[in-house]
Motif scaffolding. Sequence first.
Motif, PDB file in Angstrom:
ATOM      1  N   LEU A  15       0.834  -1.199   0.000  1.00 23.86           N
ATOM      2  CA  LEU A  15       0.000   0.000   0.000  1.00 23.86           C
ATOM      3  C   LEU A  15       0.872   1.253   0.000  1.00 23.86           C
ATOM      4  CD1 LEU A  15      -2.866  -0.968   2.486  1.00 23.86           C
ATOM      5  CD2 LEU A  15      -2.979  -0.804   0.003  1.00 23.86           C
ATOM      6  N   GLY A  16       1.978   1.191   0.713  1.00 23.54           N
ATOM      7  CA  GLY A  16       2.919   2.314   0.707  1.00 23.54           C
ATOM      8  C   GLY A  16       3.559   2.503  -0.651  1.00 23.54           C
ATOM      9  N   VAL A  17       3.913   1.391  -1.299  1.00 26.15           N
ATOM     10  CA  VAL A  17       4.470   1.468  -2.654  1.00 26.15           C
ATOM     11  C   VAL A  17       3.486   2.160  -3.589  1.00 26.15           C
ATOM     12  CG1 VAL A  17       5.107   0.090  -4.689  1.00 26.15           C
ATOM     13  CG2 VAL A  17       6.016  -0.515  -2.442  1.00 26.15           C
ATOM     14  N   ALA A  18       2.218   1.770  -3.490  1.00 22.45           N
ATOM     15  CA  ALA A  18       1.188   2.374  -4.343  1.00 22.45           C
ATOM     16  C   ALA A  18       1.057   3.871  -4.066  1.00 22.45           C
ATOM     17  CB  ALA A  18      -0.153   1.674  -4.121  1.00 22.45           C
TER      18      ALA A  18
ATOM     19  N   LEU B  93      -5.115  -5.483  -5.874  1.00 25.01           N
ATOM     20  CA  LEU B  93      -4.533  -6.770  -5.491  1.00 25.01           C
ATOM     21  C   LEU B  93      -4.601  -6.966  -3.978  1.00 25.01           C
ATOM     22  CD1 LEU B  93      -2.868  -9.360  -6.117  1.00 25.01           C
ATOM     23  CD2 LEU B  93      -0.808  -7.966  -5.839  1.00 25.01           C
ATOM     24  N   VAL B  94      -4.272  -5.913  -3.233  1.00 26.34           N
ATOM     25  CA  VAL B  94      -4.293  -6.003  -1.775  1.00 26.34           C
ATOM     26  C   VAL B  94      -5.728  -6.126  -1.266  1.00 26.34           C
ATOM     27  CG1 VAL B  94      -3.719  -4.776   0.362  1.00 26.34           C
ATOM     28  CG2 VAL B  94      -2.108  -4.789  -1.539  1.00 26.34           C
TER      29      VAL B  94
ATOM     30  N   LYS C 104     -10.404  -1.452   0.001  1.00 28.21           N
ATOM     31  CA  LYS C 104     -11.298  -0.506  -0.674  1.00 28.21           C
ATOM     32  C   LYS C 104     -11.000   0.934  -0.294  1.00 28.21           C
ATOM     33  CE  LYS C 104     -14.206  -3.037  -3.128  1.00 28.21           C
ATOM     34  NZ  LYS C 104     -14.386  -2.819  -4.577  1.00 28.21           N
ATOM     35  N   ASN C 105     -10.653   1.139   0.980  1.00 26.37           N
ATOM     36  CA  ASN C 105     -10.375   2.495   1.435  1.00 26.37           C
ATOM     37  C   ASN C 105      -9.158   3.081   0.729  1.00 26.37           C
ATOM     38  OD1 ASN C 105     -11.314   4.558   3.330  1.00 26.37           O
ATOM     39  ND2 ASN C 105      -9.323   4.311   4.292  1.00 26.37           N
ATOM     40  N   ALA C 106      -8.158   2.254   0.467  1.00 20.17           N
ATOM     41  CA  ALA C 106      -6.976   2.709  -0.263  1.00 20.17           C
ATOM     42  C   ALA C 106      -7.255   2.797  -1.761  1.00 20.17           C
ATOM     43  CB  ALA C 106      -5.809   1.764   0.000  1.00 20.17           C
ATOM     44  N   GLU C 107      -8.104   1.915  -2.266  1.00 23.98           N
ATOM     45  CA  GLU C 107      -8.403   1.882  -3.693  1.00 23.98           C
ATOM     46  C   GLU C 107      -9.007   3.202  -4.177  1.00 23.98           C
ATOM     47  OE1 GLU C 107     -11.183  -0.676  -6.840  1.00 23.98           O
ATOM     48  OE2 GLU C 107     -10.889  -1.382  -4.784  1.00 23.98           O
ATOM     49  N   LYS C 108      -9.717   3.897  -3.282  1.00 27.80           N
ATOM     50  CA  LYS C 108     -10.347   5.165  -3.677  1.00 27.80           C
ATOM     51  C   LYS C 108      -9.289   6.172  -4.142  1.00 27.80           C
ATOM     52  CE  LYS C 108     -10.080   7.552   0.748  1.00 27.80           C
ATOM     53  NZ  LYS C 108     -10.739   8.138   1.900  1.00 27.80           N
ATOM     54  N   VAL C 109      -8.073   6.095  -3.589  1.00 27.93           N
ATOM     55  CA  VAL C 109      -7.002   7.016  -3.977  1.00 27.93           C
ATOM     56  C   VAL C 109      -6.638   6.799  -5.445  1.00 27.93           C
ATOM     57  CG1 VAL C 109      -4.634   7.760  -3.527  1.00 27.93           C
ATOM     58  CG2 VAL C 109      -6.106   7.062  -1.627  1.00 27.93           C
ATOM     59  N   GLY C 110      -6.438   5.523  -5.818  1.00 28.17           N
ATOM     60  CA  GLY C 110      -6.102   5.207  -7.207  1.00 28.17           C
ATOM     61  C   GLY C 110      -7.203   5.617  -8.173  1.00 28.17           C
TER      62      GLY C 110
ATOM     63  N   ALA D 233       3.026   9.481 -16.140  1.00 31.58           N
ATOM     64  CA  ALA D 233       2.125   9.663 -14.994  1.00 31.58           C
ATOM     65  C   ALA D 233       0.982   8.657 -15.046  1.00 31.58           C
ATOM     66  CB  ALA D 233       1.581  11.089 -14.980  1.00 31.58           C
ATOM     67  N   LEU D 234       0.390   8.488 -16.224  1.00 34.14           N
ATOM     68  CA  LEU D 234      -0.717   7.548 -16.379  1.00 34.14           C
ATOM     69  C   LEU D 234      -0.275   6.125 -16.041  1.00 34.14           C
ATOM     70  CD1 LEU D 234      -3.595   6.864 -17.231  1.00 34.14           C
ATOM     71  CD2 LEU D 234      -2.795   6.765 -19.608  1.00 34.14           C
ATOM     72  N   LYS D 235       0.903   5.747 -16.506  1.00 34.81           N
ATOM     73  CA  LYS D 235       1.438   4.404 -16.233  1.00 34.81           C
ATOM     74  C   LYS D 235       1.603   4.185 -14.729  1.00 34.81           C
ATOM     75  CE  LYS D 235       5.382   1.385 -17.236  1.00 34.81           C
ATOM     76  NZ  LYS D 235       6.702   1.289 -17.918  1.00 34.81           N
ATOM     77  N   LEU D 236       2.124   5.200 -14.026  1.00 36.16           N
ATOM     78  CA  LEU D 236       2.325   5.091 -12.575  1.00 36.16           C
ATOM     79  C   LEU D 236       0.987   4.994 -11.845  1.00 36.16           C
ATOM     80  CD1 LEU D 236       5.205   7.711 -12.234  1.00 36.16           C
ATOM     81  CD2 LEU D 236       5.404   5.270 -11.756  1.00 36.16           C
ATOM     82  N   TYR D 237       0.003   5.784 -12.285  1.00 36.88           N
ATOM     83  CA  TYR D 237      -1.319   5.731 -11.663  1.00 36.88           C
ATOM     84  C   TYR D 237      -1.949   4.341 -11.820  1.00 36.88           C
ATOM     85  CZ  TYR D 237      -1.305  10.878 -11.379  1.00 36.88           C
ATOM     86  OH  TYR D 237      -1.013  12.186 -11.085  1.00 36.88           O
ATOM     87  N   LEU D 238      -1.825   3.767 -13.014  1.00 37.31           N
ATOM     88  CA  LEU D 238      -2.413   2.451 -13.270  1.00 37.31           C
ATOM     89  C   LEU D 238      -1.717   1.359 -12.447  1.00 37.31           C
ATOM     90  CD1 LEU D 238      -2.966   2.725 -17.126  1.00 37.31           C
ATOM     91  CD2 LEU D 238      -4.749   2.583 -15.378  1.00 37.31           C
ATOM     92  N   GLN D 239      -0.395   1.478 -12.301  1.00 41.83           N
ATOM     93  CA  GLN D 239       0.339   0.520 -11.466  1.00 41.83           C
ATOM     94  C   GLN D 239      -0.134   0.606 -10.020  1.00 41.83           C
ATOM     95  OE1 GLN D 239       4.439   1.570 -12.112  1.00 41.83           O
ATOM     96  NE2 GLN D 239       4.692   0.143 -13.820  1.00 41.83           N
ATOM     97  N   ALA D 240      -0.354   1.833  -9.540  1.00 41.28           N
ATOM     98  CA  ALA D 240      -0.817   2.020  -8.158  1.00 41.28           C
ATOM     99  C   ALA D 240      -2.198   1.396  -7.966  1.00 41.28           C
ATOM    100  CB  ALA D 240      -0.849   3.505  -7.816  1.00 41.28           C
ATOM    101  N   LEU D 241      -3.104   1.646  -8.912  1.00 42.04           N
ATOM    102  CA  LEU D 241      -4.456   1.087  -8.801  1.00 42.04           C
ATOM    103  C   LEU D 241      -4.410  -0.439  -8.811  1.00 42.04           C
ATOM    104  CD1 LEU D 241      -7.503   1.491  -8.673  1.00 42.04           C
ATOM    105  CD2 LEU D 241      -7.533   1.597 -11.172  1.00 42.04           C
ATOM    106  N   GLU D 242      -3.539  -1.006  -9.623  1.00 37.22           N
ATOM    107  CA  GLU D 242      -3.405  -2.468  -9.682  1.00 37.22           C
ATOM    108  C   GLU D 242      -2.999  -3.025  -8.318  1.00 37.22           C
ATOM    109  OE1 GLU D 242      -0.738  -5.875 -12.022  1.00 37.22           O
ATOM    110  OE2 GLU D 242      -0.533  -3.761 -12.548  1.00 37.22           O
ATOM    111  N   ILE D 243      -2.082  -2.337  -7.634  1.00 35.26           N
ATOM    112  CA  ILE D 243      -1.642  -2.790  -6.312  1.00 35.26           C
ATOM    113  C   ILE D 243      -2.783  -2.678  -5.304  1.00 35.26           C
ATOM    114  CG2 ILE D 243      -0.088  -2.290  -4.381  1.00 35.26           C
ATOM    115  CD1 ILE D 243       1.988  -1.389  -6.451  1.00 35.26           C
ATOM    116  N   TYR D 244      -3.481  -1.531  -5.320  1.00 32.10           N
ATOM    117  CA  TYR D 244      -4.607  -1.351  -4.400  1.00 32.10           C
ATOM    118  C   TYR D 244      -5.631  -2.475  -4.561  1.00 32.10           C
ATOM    119  CZ  TYR D 244      -3.122   3.462  -3.315  1.00 32.10           C
ATOM    120  OH  TYR D 244      -2.440   4.560  -2.885  1.00 32.10           O
TER     121      TYR D 244
END
Length: 672
Positions: free
Chosen positions: A532-535, A566-567, A570-576, A553-564
């Motif tokens: 979650l910290g990585v994301a 996977l983990v 839901k509360n963290a997923e809202k950030v992505g 930027a778009l690539k980084l955002y999509l990678q973050a959402l993928e991690i959220y």
Amino acid sequence: MDIYQFSLFKFDSTTLTLTQNGHVIELRPKSKLLLKVLLENSSQIVDKNQLLASVWSESVVGENVIYDAIKELRQALGDSPRHSLFIQTLPKKGYQWIYPYDTYQPETIINRVTMNKLKRHLIKIFAFAGIFIIGLMMVSYWLKVEPVKASKNLTGLTNDNLLSEIADSSGSGNATSNQSMANNSNRKPMIAILPFVNQTSHIDASWITLGLMDILENNVAYQDSFITYPSKGILSLLSQQSIKPNTLLDEFQLEKLAQTTSADYVVSVTVSGESNDYGAHASIYIAKDKLSVSRQIEDSSLGNLINKLNFQLTDRFIHGALTFEHHPAAMQDDFMVRIFAEGNEALLSRQHYLAKHYFEIVLQHHPEFLEAKFKLAKTEVELGDLNRAKNLLEAIIDSQNNTAERLRVDELLAAHSANLLGKIHYYQGHYDKSDSLFNYAQAIFEKHKNDKWLAWTYILKSRIAGFNRNPMLAIQHLNTALSLYQKIEHLRGQGWTLQFLAERSFEINQLEQAKLYLEHSLAVRNRAGNQLGVAATLVKMGAYSAIDDKQKALKLYLQALEIYQLVGDKNAEKVGLSVLANFWIREKNETKAAHFVDKLFENAKALQNEKVTLDAQNVKINFLLMKNQVSEAKALLKEMISTSDRLGYLALNKIFVKRLESVERLTKADSE
């Protein structure tokens, strides 16, 4: 030969020594040689044959030795094959060092080396003298202590009564490992937490083996009812016995580890399964009885499984009954013990309305049970009712201040309450009150030498300094927090603090410094296995990249959402979802923006949280304005102003009011 300096690391190619901020990082000899080869050939791809010839020339080995060495280097540097910062894997080609570095000759630092040798000799002298003095003090102390009564036998212990049994025996020590320590009835129980055994389909995920170990250690340390044996020390002991971290220990090995660490309890966890079917087998070895008790936990989501696991081990297995020791009336009420435990489980699994129900039942029967008040206050903050949370926290602090005989746990509970109350006042725009409460908490944590929560308090104080337009004071507070986290080797705290330092650096137009902080934050979080910290770091890196490279930027955002996702948080997923919705709104891509806005509201509905709904509505305002639907935006803003006022988010309320005024001015200008 050269010394290579990159990020916060130095590598001496002569002595093959890798250091971070002056601290030596232990590596196997072949891994050091491999690092040297990669650095010396950083301008090119180094294939596997070249690595075998350069590093393993004296023996016949397979390619697996390269994979093991690369993995060890990445763990040491906090690197990841998915988000390469230092070592890049090029499939079917080889490896390449990609991080820029500076080099200089060892001769230029000969005086510093000499001084360091002198310092080491002095440190050894003082250390031996200190050990001798401490030894005399301990012997004289032990001679004065009376032995404690033997605690009852736990043979035949079941899962149902594990909670109370651990509480009853928590004052006892490990008789076989350190009789003198066992005789000290005031000593807190020692817990050793082993690396998690990973039997999932994510077989190479170090965040399961080491990251979850770190998370659990932090959760146990938070309770302040136990001492946790440092995870670094556990890993070192396992290494000395040639035991790999991802190994399930037998009873003999558990007993030996308990003796070596003087641990009263040794916690081991095996995580298994694959997509939509995960399980965890959690076991606690009780040293004094040479007995293990365990529990099986299952869930379709790995993220939910981890939440349940943290609860079972920290609140039910370990901490639950000890909380009630400080409130004897509640401790005698077995039904309330179970209700309180259920409330904790609901809170950790983000079932906030259920948690609120349980804690209210406990307080109906035991109105002065401060820990239950604190948990209910945390729940109300999550649900968005800041005013009720504020009343509960003020009652805790007043109760603690009016108590003549203060228990250590009560005073620390008051400090935690002050920090949470300070955050509420911050949300409500009462910054002077926040600062006063943070100072109150700081004094308590300094008194008890609680570096972990003292560091967190400095982070909170940095927010006040930032609001008061004093970025240099904010950076000073964050550097203090970082030093404290580094002192106790708290990687998760370091990761967050480095990200906050990046944000403050960006505010004073130091973009390159901000990017460096984020790179180091990413490395630390990878090393800690904190996905979650990585994301979160990837999201922030995306925000800074968007200035000149939108595709990155778009690539980084999509990678973050993928991690959220996977983990499974839901509360963290809202950030992505939020950053992607806003990205496509800025790009004026209505179709993609609408997709992520809809997903954001689905997320808020699943969480049943009005504050999260407010965040989603704030993004929707951007979407409506992009479509020139000004009337709809004004209507939604008025609704948000009413909701934020009712919930007590006064600072947010002011932002919404100003935004409505801005939209109305825009409407007036268009009509003219």
